[in-house]
Design an enzyme around this catalytic site. Structure first.
Site, PDB file in Angstrom:
ATOM      1  N   LYS A   1     154.620 -31.970  89.782  1.00 47.92           N
ATOM      2  CA  LYS A   1     154.178 -30.697  89.233  1.00 47.92           C
ATOM      3  C   LYS A   1     152.867 -30.858  88.471  1.00 47.92           C
ATOM      4  O   LYS A   1     152.533 -31.942  87.994  1.00 47.92           O
ATOM      5  CB  LYS A   1     155.249 -30.109  88.323  1.00 47.92           C
ATOM      6  CG  LYS A   1     155.638 -31.003  87.153  1.00 47.92           C
ATOM      7  CD  LYS A   1     156.846 -30.429  86.426  1.00 47.92           C
ATOM      8  CE  LYS A   1     157.339 -31.376  85.341  1.00 47.92           C
ATOM      9  NZ  LYS A   1     158.556 -30.877  84.673  1.00 47.92           N
TER      10      LYS A   1
ATOM     11  N   ARG B   1     162.000 -17.961  88.880  1.00 47.77           N
ATOM     12  CA  ARG B   1     160.900 -17.920  87.916  1.00 47.77           C
ATOM     13  C   ARG B   1     159.773 -17.060  88.486  1.00 47.77           C
ATOM     14  O   ARG B   1     159.325 -17.275  89.611  1.00 47.77           O
ATOM     15  CB  ARG B   1     160.407 -19.336  87.631  1.00 47.77           C
ATOM     16  CG  ARG B   1     159.350 -19.436  86.551  1.00 47.77           C
ATOM     17  CD  ARG B   1     159.027 -20.900  86.272  1.00 47.77           C
ATOM     18  NE  ARG B   1     160.180 -21.593  85.696  1.00 47.77           N
ATOM     19  CZ  ARG B   1     160.387 -22.910  85.828  1.00 47.77           C
ATOM     20  NH1 ARG B   1     159.552 -23.655  86.513  1.00 47.77           N
ATOM     21  NH2 ARG B   1     161.444 -23.467  85.263  1.00 47.77           N
TER      22      ARG B   1
ATOM     23  N   CYS C   1     160.817 -29.459  78.322  1.00 51.22           N
ATOM     24  CA  CYS C   1     160.351 -28.107  78.675  1.00 51.22           C
ATOM     25  C   CYS C   1     159.935 -27.284  77.455  1.00 51.22           C
ATOM     26  O   CYS C   1     159.044 -26.447  77.568  1.00 51.22           O
ATOM     27  CB  CYS C   1     161.439 -27.379  79.458  1.00 51.22           C
ATOM     28  SG  CYS C   1     161.716 -28.074  81.102  1.00 51.22           S
TER      29      CYS C   1
ATOM     30  N   CYS D   1     164.759 -24.853  75.016  1.00 54.64           N
ATOM     31  CA  CYS D   1     164.902 -24.645  76.450  1.00 54.64           C
ATOM     32  C   CYS D   1     166.279 -24.039  76.729  1.00 54.64           C
ATOM     33  O   CYS D   1     167.107 -23.902  75.832  1.00 54.64           O
ATOM     34  CB  CYS D   1     164.734 -25.967  77.193  1.00 54.64           C
ATOM     35  SG  CYS D   1     166.087 -27.126  76.910  1.00 54.64           S
TER      36      CYS D   1
ATOM     37  N   CYS E   1     171.288 -25.501  83.411  1.00 50.04           N
ATOM     38  CA  CYS E   1     170.350 -26.544  83.804  1.00 50.04           C
ATOM     39  C   CYS E   1     171.100 -27.805  84.207  1.00 50.04           C
ATOM     40  O   CYS E   1     171.869 -28.366  83.418  1.00 50.04           O
ATOM     41  CB  CYS E   1     169.363 -26.851  82.678  1.00 50.04           C
ATOM     42  SG  CYS E   1     168.198 -28.171  83.104  1.00 50.04           S
TER      43      CYS E   1
ATOM     44  N   ARG F   1     151.258 -24.856  88.745  1.00 52.67           N
ATOM     45  CA  ARG F   1     152.215 -23.802  88.414  1.00 52.67           C
ATOM     46  C   ARG F   1     151.545 -22.692  87.599  1.00 52.67           C
ATOM     47  O   ARG F   1     150.321 -22.613  87.546  1.00 52.67           O
ATOM     48  CB  ARG F   1     153.399 -24.424  87.671  1.00 52.67           C
ATOM     49  CG  ARG F   1     154.147 -25.454  88.515  1.00 52.67           C
ATOM     50  CD  ARG F   1     155.406 -25.920  87.838  1.00 52.67           C
ATOM     51  NE  ARG F   1     156.154 -26.866  88.656  1.00 52.67           N
ATOM     52  CZ  ARG F   1     157.340 -27.369  88.313  1.00 52.67           C
ATOM     53  NH1 ARG F   1     157.910 -27.009  87.163  1.00 52.67           N
ATOM     54  NH2 ARG F   1     157.962 -28.223  89.096  1.00 52.67           N
TER      55      ARG F   1
ATOM     56  N   CYS G   1     167.434 -32.231  77.231  1.00 54.01           N
ATOM     57  CA  CYS G   1     167.156 -33.493  77.901  1.00 54.01           C
ATOM     58  C   CYS G   1     165.723 -33.901  77.598  1.00 54.01           C
ATOM     59  O   CYS G   1     164.965 -33.124  77.007  1.00 54.01           O
ATOM     60  CB  CYS G   1     167.390 -33.364  79.410  1.00 54.01           C
ATOM     61  SG  CYS G   1     166.017 -32.578  80.303  1.00 54.01           S
TER      62      CYS G   1
ATOM     63  N   LYS H   1     150.308 -28.640  85.590  1.00 48.73           N
ATOM     64  CA  LYS H   1     150.296 -27.505  84.673  1.00 48.73           C
ATOM     65  C   LYS H   1     148.916 -27.342  84.044  1.00 48.73           C
ATOM     66  O   LYS H   1     148.328 -28.314  83.573  1.00 48.73           O
ATOM     67  CB  LYS H   1     151.356 -27.695  83.583  1.00 48.73           C
ATOM     68  CG  LYS H   1     152.777 -27.778  84.142  1.00 48.73           C
ATOM     69  CD  LYS H   1     153.814 -28.012  83.054  1.00 48.73           C
ATOM     70  CE  LYS H   1     155.217 -28.065  83.627  1.00 48.73           C
ATOM     71  NZ  LYS H   1     156.239 -28.304  82.576  1.00 48.73           N
TER      72      LYS H   1
END
Length: 574
Positions: free
Chosen positions: A214, A81, A484, A435, A441, A150, A480, A216
């Protein structure tokens, strides 16, 4: 410096916490793993650390069974990424991404839901070369993943276009300030020699354990909420008066991920914490991160996001903690209004006389096929374009800052390669997002990117029969529940439950200010059109003037509005 609160970490903590402490500021044994010639993978611990460097170890799940029968190792590769703070890339950078996709990846570029580039299918032996060539055009992958702040997103093409540079600069400033200071990335990937005394290295913001999970951050400019500000840990809503940004409303505590059947996990909308002046924004961002660093859950990773810290302790407590570290009070929130979460397609002229054209990129996948040379067309545009490329938060692309003289040149290339054809798509397709999910994934329970386009086609047939084909209904799918593609903010959301099965969610607000609610669990994908058809027919017959589909579903009781907490799972438990 690190507070006493962080150093006094619990005795019982998640494995990742001990791994970070022992990693020597994210170095681990990555160099040794990369040099191991016997496997295309890296060790489990190094795989966790590699996320901080912007990559995930994956394998092709389509090939798993066959390779197992042949007693072969999994078909390992890496997703890389590339951070793009604010989503703005130069033509030179676009051309480099295009080249690397063919040279080291699977020949495609993925524009993500958070304004980043992704490469898929990069082999371990090519990781270092790929990252070095990314850095050669002043881009990087550090902190694109992992327990850190991120890629920072910002509105890519504000209605008040004269404000774009200011919000872009803020996104970049926050990104720079919250980037880890460890030199591990430069040593491992860019061959920087470690200086003597490196054992005294420090992370002034993150410490040895970085963040619990994480983090954001986004910047929005009303009336457009294309960054989905309520879905993120930290947000800045520009308050515009007389054409100038006078400050930002600060939002905290949003997050999409949850776990099926686990009532302790749930999506949550961010709340407005207060107001800050433009010159205070980076300071506020740091202090919000520090509070989460010190008080986020380091025992249970499923409970470690900022949204749970605030849900458990309260917004007032959190504000007090932030203000203590700031040394001043935040102001009272200012009035603002969002009207949509979508992109502004087609041609728009900016305040400076330059043009922007927003293209629809289905699910953000830039590729060439036998009949549609999208990747080639964008490459040819990048060769002559003197402006920039802007990745939107909805996986689309803006070719921006086009001069009056260049406009006919760009228009011809768009027409030659059919790049404008997608703008004639239905309102549903233009507001769709998925996603990656299968085959790469490791978390995916069901298809997403490979299934949503065909499902949209089927639902479009129903909408066309009802005369609703141009209605801008927001539809999103993930493989899932990690969220995302932000499915819990879609008017129609699908979340993978198992192969070919999805939980169906309805009723989110068109402006991103209300989550949807579970309508029916474990629906076979082939049954979705029949499930939606009577609801869409009611929408056609019973809606109020200018009423959006999500609002209709809530007003008429198709779903009950979601408030907060574990009742997000209620229908599934019946």
């Amino acid at each position: 410096m690190i507070s006493d609160t962080q150093e006094q970490t619990p005795v019982k903590r998640s494995k990742n916490e001990d791994l970070k402490v022992a990693s020597n500021y994210l170095r681990g044994t990555l160099i040794e793993s990369l040099q191991d010639p016997l496997s295309g993978a890296i060790s489990a611990d190094d795989s966790q650390l590699s996320k901080f460097h912007g990559m995930y170890l994956q394998d092709d799940r389509d090939l798993r069974n066959e390779r197992r029968k042949q007693k072969l190792d999994k078909a390992y590769s890496f997703m890389i990424r590339v951070r793009v703070p604010g989503g703005v890339a130069t033509s030179e950078q676009w051309l480099q991404m295009d080249k690397l996709a063919d040279l080291y990846a699977n020949g495609t570029l993925k524009l993500t839901t958070r304004q980043a580039f992704q490469f898929h299918g990069v082999l371990k032996w090519n990781l270092k070369k790929t990252i070095q060539e990314i850095n050669a055009v002043c881009m990087d992958t550090i902190a694109a993943c992992g327990d850190v702040n991120r890629n920072v997103m910002s509105n890519p093409n504000p209605w008040q276009s004269e404000l774009h540079e200011e919000t872009l600069n803020l996104a970049r400033a926050i990104s720079d300030h919250l980037t880890p200071r460890t030199r591990a990335y430069h040593e491992i990937w860019l061959d920087e020699e470690r200086v003597a005394g490196g054992e005294e290295e420090e992370e002034p913001i993150y410490g040895k354990t970085y963040l619990p999970r994480k983090f954001k951050t986004v910047v929005a400019v009303p009336p457009s909420n294309d960054v989905d500000i309520y879905a993120h840990d930290l947000g800045f809503i520009a308050i515009v008066e007389k054409g100038k940004i006078v400050g930002y409303n600060v939002t905290v505590g949003g997050g999409m991920g949850m776990t099926h059947g686990n009532a302790a996990t749930y999506p949550r909308l961010a709340e407005v914490l207060g107001f800050c002046k433009p010159e205070q924004a980076v300071d506020v961002a740091e202090k919000v991160v520090l509070v989460q660093r010190d008080y986020g859950d380091r025992v249970e990773r499923k409970h470690a996001r900022l949204k749970y810290t605030i849900a458990d302790r309260g917004l007032d407590w959190f504000r007090d903690q932030v203000e203590q570290r700031l040394g001043y009070k935040l102001g009272k929130p200012r009035a603002f209004e969002f009207t949509s979460t979508g992109d502004r397609y087609g041609w728009v002229k900016g305040h400076d006389g330059r043009w922007h054209v927003t293209l629809f990129i289905q699910n953000g996948r830039v590729r060439d096929t036998d009949t549609f040379k999208m990747k080639t067309g964008l490459r040819e545009i990048a060769k002559v374009h003197t402006g920039d490329f802007r990745l939107t938060c909805n996986q689309n692309l803006i070719i921006a800052a086009i001069t009056e003289e260049q406009k006919p040149v760009i228009e011809k290339l768009l027409n030659d390669y059919g790049l404008s054809a997608g703008l004639e798509s239905s309102g549903l397709r233009l507001n769709s997002m998925a996603c990656v999910a299968l085959p790469t994934c490791g978390l995916a329970l069901a298809e997403s990117e490979r299934s949503l386009p065909d499902l949209v086609t089927e639902v479009d047939t129903i909408l066309a029969e009802l005369g609703l084909e141009k209605e801008p209904i927001v539809i999103r799918m993930t493989g899932c529940p990690n969220g995302c593609a932000r499915p819990f903010l879609a008017e129609i959301g699908f979340v993978g439950k198992g192969p070919g099965k999805y939980n169906v969610y309805l009723g989110a607000a068109h402006d991103g200010s209300r989550l949807n609610k579970l309508y029916k669990a474990s629906v076979n994908i082939e049954d979705v059109p029949a499930l939606l058809k009577p609801i869409l027919a009611r929408y056609k017959a019973e809606r109020n003037a200018n009423e959006h589909f999500g609002d209709f579903c809530v007003r008429t009781g198709v779903v009950t509005p979601y408030v907060s907490g574990s009742n997000y799972h209620e229908p599934e438990l019946n």
